[in-house]
Enzyme design. Structure first.
Site, PDB file in Angstrom:
ATOM      1  N   TYR A 138       0.860  -1.188   0.000  1.00 14.32           N
ATOM      2  CA  TYR A 138       0.000   0.000   0.000  1.00 14.32           C
ATOM      3  C   TYR A 138       0.897   1.240   0.000  1.00 14.32           C
ATOM      4  O   TYR A 138       1.555   1.537   0.991  1.00 14.32           O
ATOM      5  CB  TYR A 138      -0.906  -0.016   1.242  1.00 14.32           C
ATOM      6  CG  TYR A 138      -2.027   1.021   1.236  1.00 14.32           C
ATOM      7  CD1 TYR A 138      -2.151   1.978   0.237  1.00 14.32           C
ATOM      8  CD2 TYR A 138      -2.976   1.012   2.250  1.00 14.32           C
ATOM      9  CE1 TYR A 138      -3.188   2.902   0.246  1.00 14.32           C
ATOM     10  CE2 TYR A 138      -4.026   1.938   2.268  1.00 14.32           C
ATOM     11  CZ  TYR A 138      -4.117   2.882   1.264  1.00 14.32           C
ATOM     12  OH  TYR A 138      -5.130   3.801   1.283  1.00 14.32           O
ATOM     13  N   LYS A 166      -1.257  -1.189  -4.236  1.00 18.00           N
ATOM     14  CA  LYS A 166      -2.377  -0.241  -4.267  1.00 18.00           C
ATOM     15  C   LYS A 166      -1.716   1.113  -4.210  1.00 18.00           C
ATOM     16  O   LYS A 166      -1.123   1.479  -3.201  1.00 18.00           O
ATOM     17  CB  LYS A 166      -3.283  -0.471  -3.064  1.00 18.00           C
ATOM     18  CG  LYS A 166      -4.215   0.677  -2.739  1.00 18.00           C
ATOM     19  CD  LYS A 166      -5.216   0.239  -1.683  1.00 18.00           C
ATOM     20  CE  LYS A 166      -5.785   1.390  -0.879  1.00 18.00           C
ATOM     21  NZ  LYS A 166      -6.082   2.604  -1.612  1.00 18.00           N
TER      22      LYS A 166
HETATM   23  C1  LIG Z   1      -5.481   9.785   0.739  1.00 18.27           C
HETATM   24  C2  LIG Z   1      -6.549   8.733   0.708  1.00 18.27           C
HETATM   25  O1  LIG Z   1      -7.172   8.456   1.705  1.00 18.27           O
HETATM   26  N1  LIG Z   1      -6.760   8.135  -0.457  1.00 18.27           N
HETATM   27  C3  LIG Z   1      -7.769   7.128  -0.651  1.00 18.27           C
HETATM   28  C4  LIG Z   1      -7.133   5.878  -1.049  1.00 18.27           C
HETATM   29  O2  LIG Z   1      -6.346   5.820  -1.942  1.00 18.27           O
HETATM   30  C5  LIG Z   1      -8.739   7.590  -1.736  1.00 18.27           C
HETATM   31  O3  LIG Z   1      -9.606   6.544  -2.068  1.00 18.27           O
HETATM   32  C6  LIG Z   1      -9.520   8.805  -1.250  1.00 18.27           C
HETATM   33  O4  LIG Z   1     -10.338   8.439  -0.171  1.00 18.27           O
HETATM   34  C7  LIG Z   1     -10.388   9.388  -2.337  1.00 18.27           C
HETATM   35  O5  LIG Z   1      -9.654   9.576  -3.493  1.00 18.27           O
HETATM   36  C8  LIG Z   1     -11.062  10.701  -1.916  1.00 18.27           C
HETATM   37  O6  LIG Z   1     -10.108  11.724  -1.803  1.00 18.27           O
HETATM   38  C1  LIG Z   2      -8.517   3.036  -0.037  1.00 19.68           C
HETATM   39  C2  LIG Z   2      -8.689   3.575   1.242  1.00 19.68           C
HETATM   40  O1  LIG Z   2      -9.202   4.628   1.326  1.00 19.68           O
HETATM   41  C3  LIG Z   2      -8.309   2.793   2.404  1.00 19.68           C
HETATM   42  O2  LIG Z   2      -7.128   2.571   2.630  1.00 19.68           O
HETATM   43  O3  LIG Z   2      -9.180   2.379   3.170  1.00 19.68           O
END
Ligand SMILES: CC(=O)N[C@H](C=O)[C@@H](O)[C@H](O)[C@H](O)CO
Ligand SMILES: CC(=O)C(=O)O
Length: 304
Positions: A138, A166
């Site tokens: 991740y 990811k």
């Molecule tokens: C920084 C962060 O939390 N990124 C999430 C996971 O990659 C995204 O899915 C965000 O929740 C999404 O892009 C909304 O900003």
């Molecule tokens: C993808 C994301 O937002 C998470 O790590 O839960």
């Protein structure tokens, strides 16, 4: 690689489901499982950022992994996020997820102390060693402060249990670079929901996202358009998604609190968010009506 097929598609990040006192709720966790199953998503990513894992103790994290597995095992792909401040806790979570029948493990790099690449490598390798499950790195520099390099990704891939990454960094070029290193034998997940379509075009095979569960229909349809090479249609959905995400992030409450209010309007009550994140305000309540309308109208426009 046929065995990676089950990781393709739209995999919402699973939210923390609390009761009225703010404790993890088994019943509400099951409700969210059923809701997502009904939407036809390919899998869920459990206990990550969106799952508020950083605010949970080990017993709570194990409980969430258990409740989701009991409800969804065998029905969709289950990925357990087991990243924790110490290697010891991460391994405990990894073993728990393996016993529960999860399809894969995933973990952020070590947080708080800035550790060198060799420590990051050792941390992930120790987790991988603890079970037989495949592992998904991740990479989320904006919250961890650590950026995965293509070189460390290549080194991690020498371990055959590592099946992909990811990637939540913002440049879609990072997706292209990781895909270049790994080729067809690895799976790269798009992280930033705001650029799901461009991430897919730059090589991401699938998506894991924090806002998917609030509008799964839109991401599922955008993914279908990308697969069909219909990029104008896919981009039109992305544009509506981005209006919605900006609205979700512009309230008094945190994005997750707003999303939970959206879900409540859709019949799934999973409580609020845990402090120090902010719950929604009185003023947000009325504005969420508008956000639900935006989602419903976009679904109407693109998915009928
Ligand atoms: C920084 C962060 O939390 N990124 C999430 C996971 O990659 C995204 O899915 C965000 O929740 C999404 O892009 C909304 O900003
Ligand atoms: C993808 C994301 O937002 C998470 O790590 O839960």
């Amino acid at each position: 690689m046929a065995s990676l097929e089950k990781f393709h598609g739209i995999l919402p990040a699973f939210y923390a489901c609390y009761d009225e006192e703010g404790n993890i709720s088994e019943a509400r966790t099951k409700d969210l499982c059923d809701y997502l199953l009904g939407k036809g998503v390919q899998g869920v990513y459990v206990g990550g950022s969106s799952g508020e894992c950083i605010y949970h103790n080990l017993d709570e994290r194990k409980a969430v992994l258990t409740y989701v597995a009991n409800q969804l095992r065998g029905k969709m792909t289950l990925i357990a996020h087991v990243g924790a401040p110490s290697t010891r806790d991460s391994i405990e979570l990894a073993k728990h997820a393996a016993e529960l029948g999860y399809d894969a493990l995933s973990a952020i790099p070590p947080i708080y102390f800035k550790l060198p690449d060799r420590a990051v490598f050792k941390y992930w390798s120790d987790i991988i060693e603890a079970t037989d499950l495949p592992f998904i790195i991740y990479n989320i520099p904006q919250t961890t402060g650590y950026t995965l390099s293509p070189a460390l990704f290549a080194k991690m891939l020498e371990n055959k249990k590592v099946i992909g990454v990811k990637n939540s960094s913002m440049p879609t070029m990072d997706i292209e670079r990781f895909k270049k290193v790994g080729g067809d034998d690895v799976i790269v997940f798009n992280g930033p929901d705001e650029q799901f379509v461009s991430g897919r075009i730059m090589g991401a095979d699938a998506g894991i996202g924090g806002t998917y569960a609030s509008m799964p229909e839109l991401f599922l349809q955008a993914n279908e358009w990308v697969k069909a090479g219909k990029f104008a249609e896919a981009t039109a959905i992305q544009s509506d998604i981005n209006d919605i995400i900006i609205a979700l992030c512009s309230q008094d409450g945190s994005m997750y609190a707003v999303i939970k209010e959206v879900l409540r309007r859709k019949g799934v009550d999973i409580g609020g968010v845990r402090a120090p994140m902010h719950n929604i305000s009185e003023e947000d309540l009325a504005r969420v009506d508008g956000i639900v309308q935006m989602i419903d109208q976009a679904v109407e426009r693109h998915c009928k």
